[in-house]
Design an enzyme around this catalytic site. Sequence first.
Site, short mmCIF file in Angstrom:
data_model
loop_
_atom_site.label_atom_id
_atom_site.label_comp_id
_atom_site.label_asym_id
_atom_site.label_seq_id
_atom_site.Cartn_x
_atom_site.Cartn_y
_atom_site.Cartn_z
N ARG A 50 10.06 2.90 -5.60
CA ARG A 50 10.30 1.84 -4.60
C ARG A 50 11.63 2.07 -3.89
O ARG A 50 11.73 1.87 -2.68
CB ARG A 50 10.27 0.46 -5.27
CG ARG A 50 10.33 -0.68 -4.27
CD ARG A 50 10.07 -2.03 -4.90
NE ARG A 50 11.12 -2.42 -5.84
CZ ARG A 50 11.08 -3.54 -6.57
NH1 ARG A 50 10.04 -4.35 -6.48
NH2 ARG A 50 12.07 -3.83 -7.40
N LYS A 149 13.56 -3.26 -0.12
CA LYS A 149 14.54 -3.95 -0.96
C LYS A 149 15.93 -3.53 -0.45
O LYS A 149 16.56 -2.63 -1.00
CB LYS A 149 14.32 -3.60 -2.43
CG LYS A 149 14.93 -4.61 -3.37
CD LYS A 149 14.36 -4.47 -4.76
CE LYS A 149 15.17 -5.20 -5.79
NZ LYS A 149 15.23 -6.64 -5.65
N GLU A 182 7.11 -16.05 -1.34
CA GLU A 182 7.71 -15.79 -2.66
C GLU A 182 8.93 -16.66 -2.82
O GLU A 182 9.26 -17.45 -1.93
CB GLU A 182 8.07 -14.31 -2.80
CG GLU A 182 9.08 -13.82 -1.77
CD GLU A 182 9.41 -12.33 -1.87
OE1 GLU A 182 9.20 -11.74 -2.93
OE2 GLU A 182 9.89 -11.78 -0.86
N1 PXG Z 1 11.03 -10.87 -4.64
C1 PXG Z 1 12.29 -10.64 -4.26
C2 PXG Z 1 12.74 -11.05 -2.92
C3 PXG Z 1 13.17 -10.00 -5.15
O1 PXG Z 1 14.42 -9.75 -4.77
C4 PXG Z 1 11.38 -9.88 -6.77
C5 PXG Z 1 10.57 -10.49 -5.85
C6 PXG Z 1 10.81 -9.43 -8.08
O2 PXG Z 1 10.64 -8.02 -8.07
P1 PXG Z 1 10.69 -7.17 -9.42
O3 PXG Z 1 10.44 -5.77 -8.97
O4 PXG Z 1 12.06 -7.35 -10.01
O5 PXG Z 1 9.61 -7.67 -10.28
C7 PXG Z 1 12.72 -9.64 -6.45
C8 PXG Z 1 13.63 -9.07 -7.47
C9 PXG Z 1 18.39 -10.69 -10.07
C10 PXG Z 1 17.90 -10.12 -8.81
O6 PXG Z 1 19.47 -10.25 -10.51
C11 PXG Z 1 16.57 -9.80 -8.61
C12 PXG Z 1 16.17 -9.26 -7.40
C13 PXG Z 1 17.12 -9.11 -6.44
C14 PXG Z 1 18.40 -9.46 -6.63
C15 PXG Z 1 18.83 -9.95 -7.83
O7 PXG Z 1 17.72 -11.58 -10.59
N2 PXG Z 1 14.92 -8.84 -7.05
#
Ligand code: PXG
Length: 288
Positions: A50, A149, A182
């Site tokens: 990703r 991301k 989301e």
């Molecule tokens: N949506 C968004 C907008 C995200 O930033 C997810 C979904 C979940 O994706 P994953 O791949 O983690 O299952 C994210 C996750 C944190 C943190 O520290 C998490 C994210 C970004 C910044 C901080 O909790 N992303």
Amino acid sequence: MKVYLNGKFVDRQAATVSVFDHGLLYGDGVFEGIRSYNGLIFKLHEHLDRLFESAHTIMLKIPLSKPELADAVRQSLRVNKLSNAYIRLVVTRGEGDLGLDPRKCTRPTVFVIADRIELYPKKLYEQGLELITVATQRNVPEALNPQIKSLNYLNNILAKIEAITAGYEEAIMLSPSGYVTECTGENIFVVSGKRLLTPPPYIGVLRGITRRSVMELGRKQKLDVAEELLTRYDLFNAEECFLTGTAAEIVPVVKIDGRVIGAGKPGPATRQLQAAFRRLTKTEGVRY
Ligand code: PXG
């Protein structure tokens, strides 16, 4: 703590980037948040894939190969003697001048921070979360695709501020047509009968790695898993609802905009998926 920065491990105090770095000046860069569980890095290759896709989309050439970056992550965990950790992998456009022009940035900045994981309070998983939908809409894919991301998280932060201001911890963001997308850092799912539903990426969501794992686990549990457009009505009238993310894992949702969801407590499908996910994190991963 030692931080990997552009090929070297440096002390935390020395882990600094230039004020001319376009990651800071413009949010021009990409990142990943990864977890390790008992010496196993969960879904490392999926996170690297990703990261490279995000970078490719913004035409940022990562100066390391995937195996080299994987090594940097593994070494970060080893030198810091961490067995359960949160890993932040960041690649910025690098140092440039005050203009937007990415051509002025000749060397991307790459860093890896591995730190102890700050777990969410147990209460959250036992009692479930109360959410609100907010006025800040999710970025539309035609302007800034949420599948990237990127370091540009203001859209999410604005929604988070709205939730916090209203006395809630997390927000549901809608698309311009009012479909559920989301939360600010988690994907959303609902359970209705044997169906496990989550919004499709084209409506404007990050393709979460946890989201994908949960969809696979749902199929194994004989749920009918699908990506479908969801409205607030669908959320209010679901039997169960939960959020997924690397840091939060699977968080039950019990109330949305004042409406009780299902029985108002974490439901059986959510609990089964939580248990299956926990087993997965214990058995699968890249050793270091
Ligand atoms: N949506 C968004 C907008 C995200 O930033 C997810 C979904 C979940 O994706 P994953 O791949 O983690 O299952 C994210 C996750 C944190 C943190 O520290 C998490 C994210 C970004 C910044 C901080 O909790 N992303």
